[in-house]
Each structure stands twice: as structure tokens, then as C-alpha cells.
Write a protein that holds these residues in place. Structure first.
Motif, PDB file in Angstrom:
ATOM      1  N   MET A 152       0.886  -1.169   0.000  1.00  0.00           N
ATOM      2  CA  MET A 152       0.000   0.000   0.000  1.00  0.00           C
ATOM      3  C   MET A 152       0.925   1.222   0.000  1.00  0.00           C
ATOM      4  SD  MET A 152      -3.047  -1.200   2.546  1.00  0.00           S
ATOM      5  CE  MET A 152      -2.159  -0.844   4.024  1.00  0.00           C
ATOM      6  N   ASP A 154       0.066   4.380  -1.421  1.00  0.00           N
ATOM      7  CA  ASP A 154      -0.590   5.676  -1.609  1.00  0.00           C
ATOM      8  C   ASP A 154      -0.435   6.608  -0.410  1.00  0.00           C
ATOM      9  OD1 ASP A 154      -1.315   4.787  -4.024  1.00  0.00           O
ATOM     10  OD2 ASP A 154      -3.435   4.407  -3.548  1.00  0.00           O
ATOM     11  N   GLY A 155      -0.356   6.042   0.795  1.00  0.00           N
ATOM     12  CA  GLY A 155      -0.303   6.893   1.998  1.00  0.00           C
ATOM     13  C   GLY A 155       1.068   7.483   2.277  1.00  0.00           C
ATOM     14  N   THR A 156       2.064   7.160   1.445  1.00  0.00           N
ATOM     15  CA  THR A 156       3.426   7.640   1.723  1.00  0.00           C
ATOM     16  C   THR A 156       3.973   8.327   0.474  1.00  0.00           C
ATOM     17  OG1 THR A 156       3.648   5.590   3.006  1.00  0.00           O
ATOM     18  CG2 THR A 156       5.632   6.928   2.754  1.00  0.00           C
ATOM     19  N   PRO A 157       3.771   9.670   0.380  1.00  0.00           N
ATOM     20  CA  PRO A 157       4.225  10.356  -0.833  1.00  0.00           C
ATOM     21  C   PRO A 157       5.706  10.096  -1.123  1.00  0.00           C
ATOM     22  CG  PRO A 157       2.923  11.834   0.568  1.00  0.00           C
ATOM     23  CD  PRO A 157       3.123  10.559   1.346  1.00  0.00           C
ATOM     24  N   ALA A 160       6.333   5.328  -3.882  1.00  0.00           N
ATOM     25  CA  ALA A 160       6.177   4.553  -5.123  1.00  0.00           C
ATOM     26  C   ALA A 160       7.294   4.918  -6.105  1.00  0.00           C
ATOM     27  CB  ALA A 160       4.809   4.815  -5.736  1.00  0.00           C
ATOM     28  N   SER A 267       6.997  10.335   4.364  1.00  0.00           N
ATOM     29  CA  SER A 267       7.239  10.473   2.924  1.00  0.00           C
ATOM     30  C   SER A 267       8.705  10.161   2.637  1.00  0.00           C
ATOM     31  CB  SER A 267       6.880  11.878   2.432  1.00  0.00           C
ATOM     32  OG  SER A 267       7.709  12.832   3.052  1.00  0.00           O
TER      33      SER A 267
END
Ligand SMILES: Cc1cc2nc3c(=O)[nH]c(=O)nc-3n(C[C@H](O)[C@H](O)[C@H](O)COP(=O)(O)OP(=O)(O)OC[C@H]3O[C@@H](n4cnc5c(N)ncnc54)[C@H](O)[C@@H]3O)c2cc1C
Length: 435
Positions: A152, A154-157, A160, A267
Motif C-alpha cells: 500500500m 498511496d499513503g506515503t508520498p 512509489a 514520505s
């Protein structure tokens, strides 16, 4: 033929060997009959398709054939060989090689499993078919998914992009990422910082990150004595074998490992981990991202627990979202105190294999399954600690519960358990892969 044998003796020897072979098979069927109420040879009782040749899927394939040779079993796995996460932290520490944790699927083929290399892209539970990346389809009577975890992000800018760039690695699926992280550690200067981010529970293998910290530190201690291991844990404390890991950090890696609790990754920018109150610039940044059930389970609409994990009927491992689809291993919503481990995935697989053989014959499944788990962790190249537990099905609450007084942890790290840990790995790989 032995050169001292006559033709008659040779013929006798051959038929004797055939009889011995039949005897082995018959006693195998006898076992199957005990375990499954009589399935064995004869016409096929059904087609089982299994997706994922890891701890859960491979074990299920092997045990379906062992307990009922008249089930058609097809295993679809995207990789050409199995690479084990257990023991992969030793590769990072330089104590084992990739060849030590890699096994093929040929022995499974030899026991009658159709092993296909490929990717399953969709499940049609109503039509009882799965679609393959190449465009083909496989029809089934019962489907088993053991797809492991996916991340997952998406919660950590920035995470990805950092992972995509290959500069930041997770190495939480053994394989090329294990090799790449080892290379980064080798290239890191003495005096550099290896920072590892641990997500909040639940994640695959609760003790795994702390074992990794020890293995990387053991490498630094010998080869880069001025380098540091910084453990950034999103959790309030060490999640498994806490006192044993704390002792290992102190006894073996004082001045090398620094452990920080409540340090959730917010992040990522380059090799900088941004936390709530400060930034950590690392030379090697290893981020273990938050996890959920593997993509295929999500695409199949099975993630009915927190939109993250697959709920199952623990008597059969059948999904509570899609009839006829069984889910194993890390992808499941764990029962209380049940770890996401390879050992547990192996146990799920045996519950599912036994139940599916009964279901294919219209028979009742066992109402009293019991499963167990042992998880060894290396704290040095030789010293190991374990945690063990036994879980029994509770018919009232319809879940597994730990058996009071069962299991526990090592009194202290020791080398005998180091040998047990390596034997455990050899044995479970043989158990799941049939050799
Ligand atoms: C560093 C580390 C150390 C660990 N140490 C231990 C330990 O000591 N003991 C222990 O018990 N556990 C340990 N674990 C945990 C263990 O690896 C997992 O719990 C276990 O792998 C879960 O099994 P699984 O079958 O659910 O998933 P996996 O073993 O990951 O298998 C999933 C398989 O499915 C395949 N797949 C997924 N989707 C598809 C698709 N669509 N099509 C085709 N194939 C697909 C994947 O390629 C993969 O092979 C460790 C984990 C890590 C990361």
C-alpha cells in the motif's frame, strides 16, 4: 541388471521392485484414506487450480496429490523457481547465497502437479474460471489463491517513485530485490547509515525486520565497523521476541544498531526518510511498506476485511466473499494471535487440502483443525531465537485461538537453535515442494 544375475533373477527383481513401489503407493493411499475419508486412485474427483507457488500454494498442491492422487491439480506461478523469504536475511548479511534459498518446481511435477509458469490476471468465480495473462483460461471445481502480499504505497508520498527508481528497496519479497539490497550494502561506505523503515502491524513476518537489523549489523560489525543500522519502527515497540531482540541489539550490536519506536515513515525524498519530527538521510534506505493481500485477491473482490485482507471460513479456508475460492497464507485476515508466516501458510494449505478433498466428494470436513507455527530468527550468523504457538479451531467463535500454555519463546539465543532453524527451512521447502 546386475552382471551376476540370471534373466529369471532379473525378472524377479523387477517385479519385486514394482511390488515395493505399489506397497509405498498403497500405504500412501492408506494414509490418504485416513486423512480424507477414502479419496485415492480411480476417476478424477475434480479439478483444483492453485494460484501462487509460495508457502501456501505449493504446499496445497503437494498435499492434494499426496492425500488424493485422483484430484487434478494445476499450479500457476509467475516465477520459474521458488525463492524463500525465510533465510533471505542471511543473504543480506553475507552468510548465505541466493542458491541456498532457491528451489525448483520439478519435484512437484513428478508427483503429478501440473505446474504452469504464468500470471493469472482475473478470477470469474461465477463461471469457475481464471484468466491467464497470455489470454487462455483454466476451469476449476475449486480454486485456491495464495498470492502473498502487495504493498500500500498511496499513503506515503514519494515511496512509489523511490521504489520504482530502484534506489530504495523493500526486499520483502525474496528474489532480485534481495540481491540488489545486498549489493547496496556491499557498496555502502564504512561509516555510512543503513536505515530500515518498519510499517505498523499487521505485516508479513512480525520478527523479520528485527532479524534483518541483526543480519545487516553482523555484516557491518565484521566488514564496516563504523557503519550504523537505524531501525525506524512505526510501532510502539518491537513486535515479536522483544526481550530477545533487545538483548541481541545490546550484547552484539551496541553502537551499531539504533532502535527508534513510533517512527512512522511519512514520505520519501531521494534517500531521505521523512518522519513526523525529523528527517533521516540514509546511504542505504530500505523501506518495508504497509501491506495488504496480493493484487489478484483484490481484483477478485475478496478483500472484505478492512478492504485489506481476505476473510475465510477457517474450517475450509474458503473465502467468505466468493464461494468455491479458498485463500491461504498472508492474504488472509489473520485469526487472533496468528502470525503471517510461511509456516502458517503451510498449515493453512493442509487444512484447505483436506477440506477440499472432502468437499469434492460431498463429505463433511473436519470440525476440529489444529495448526501450529514456529518462527526462528537469526540474531548472529549462528545464534537463533524462536517463537512457537499452537492454534485450535473454536466452534463457538468460528476462529482459531491459541491453545493456553502452548508455545512460547527461547530462553536465550543459542547455536543449537541455529541448526534447528536451518533444518526447519530445509524441511519446510521439502514439505511444500515434494523434495
Ligand atoms: C525477510 C523475511 C523473512 C521471513 N522469515 C520467515 C521465517 O523465518 N519463518 C516463516 O515461517 N516465515 C517467514 N517469513 C514470512 C513468509 O515468507 C510469508 O509469510 C510466506 O511467504 C507467505 O506465504 P504465501 O503463500 O501467503 O505467499 P508467498 O510465499 O509470497 O507466495 C505467493 C506466490 O504467489 C505468486 N503470485 C502472486 N500473484 C500471482 C498471480 N497473479 N499469478 C501467478 N502467481 C502469482 C508469487 O509469485 C509468489 O510466488 C519471512 C518473510 C520475510 C520477508
Amino acid at each position: 541388471m546386475n552382471k551376476h544375475m540370471t534373466m529369471e533373477q532379473h525378472a524377479f527383481d523387477l517385479s519385486r521392485r514394482r511390488l515395493l513401489g505399489a506397497g509405498v503407493a498403497l500405504s500412501g493411499l492408506g494414509l490418504a484414506a485416513c486423512a480424507t475419508g477414502g479419496a485415492g486412485s480411480g476417476p478424477s474427483i475434480g479439478r483444483v487450480v492453485i494460484v501462487g507457488g509460495g508457502f501456501g500454494g505449493a504446499t496445497a498442491a503437494r498435499y492434494l496429490k499426496l492425500w488424493a492422487s485422483n484430484v487434478d491439480v494445476t499450479l500457476v506461478e509467475r516465477n520459474t523457481s521458488f525463492v524463500s523469504c525465510p533465510i533471505s536475511n542471511l543473504v543480506l548479511g553475507g552468510h548465505k547465497q541466493m542458491a541456498d534459498i532457491t528451489r525448483g518446481y520439478d519435484s512437484l511435477r513428478k508427483v503429478g502437479v501440473k505446474v504452469m509458469q504464468g500470471e493469472v490476471t482475473a478470477v470469474d468465480a461465477a463461471a469457475k474460471k481464471v484468466r491467464l495473462a497470455g489470454g487462455g483460461e483454466l476451469a476449476y471445481d475449486r480454486l485456491i489463491l495464495s498470492p502473498g502480499i502487495d504493498f500500500m504505497l498511496d499513503g506515503t508520498p514519494g515511496l512509489a517513485a523511490a521504489l520504482d527508481s530502484g534506489r530504495v528497496l523493500h526486499s520483502w519479497k525474496a528474489g532480485p530485490q534481495t540481491v540488489a539490497l545486498r549489493r547496496q550494502l556491499e557498496a555502502m561506505p564504512d561509516g555510512g547509515v543503513f536505515a530500515m523503515s518498519i510499517p505498523k502491524v499487521p505485516y508479513r513476518c512480525p520478527p523479520g525486520p528485527y532479524e534483518r537489523a541483526c543480519m545487516v549489523a553482523s555484516y557491518f560489525k565484521q566488514h564496516k565497523p563504523r557503519a550504523k543500522v537505524l531501525v525506524l519502527d512505526a510501532n510502539p515497540e518491537i513486535q515479536s521476541k522483544k526481550a530477545l531482540f533487545e538483548k541481541a541489539f545490546k550484547d552484539h550490536y551496541s553502537g551499531i544498531i539504533e532502535y527508534r519506536s513510533n517512527n512512522e515513515l511519512k514520505s520519501v525524498e531521494g534517500l531521505t526518510a521523512k518522519l513526523e519530527f525529523d528527517d533521516v538521510k540514509a546511504d542505504v534506505l530500505n523501506v518495508i511498506p504497509p501491506q495488504r493481500a496480493g493484487d489478484l485477491a483484490r481484483a477478485a473482490g475478496l478483500l472484505n476485511m478492512n478492504n485489506r485482507w481476505a476473510g475465510v471460513n477457517w474450517l475450509t479456508m474458503e473465502s467468505t466473499a466468493a464461494p468455491g475460492v479458498h485463500v491461504l497464507g498472508d492474504a488472509t485476515f489473520s485469526a487472533p494471535a496468528m502470525p503471517k508466516s510461511g509456516h502458517m501458510a503451510n498449515q493453512h494449505a493442509k487444512v484447505a487440502a483436506a477440506a477440499i478433498i472432502e468437499l469434492l466428494q460431498g463429505k463433511p470436513v473436519s470440525p476440529t483443525p489444529v495448526v501450529m507455527n514456529t518462527c526462528y530468527s537469526f540474531v548472529t550468523a549462528r545464534d537463533v531465537v524462536h517463537v512457537a504457538s499452537v492454534h485450535q479451531y473454536d466452534a463457538t467463535d468460528k476462529t482459531f485461538k491459541t491453545v493456553p500454555g502452548s508455545g512460547g519463546v527461547s530462553a536465550g539465543a543459542n547455536q543449537i537453535e541455529g541448526r534447528y532453524a536451518l533444518s526447519w527451512a530445509d524441511n519446510i521447502w521439502a514439505d511444500m515442494l515434494a523434495g
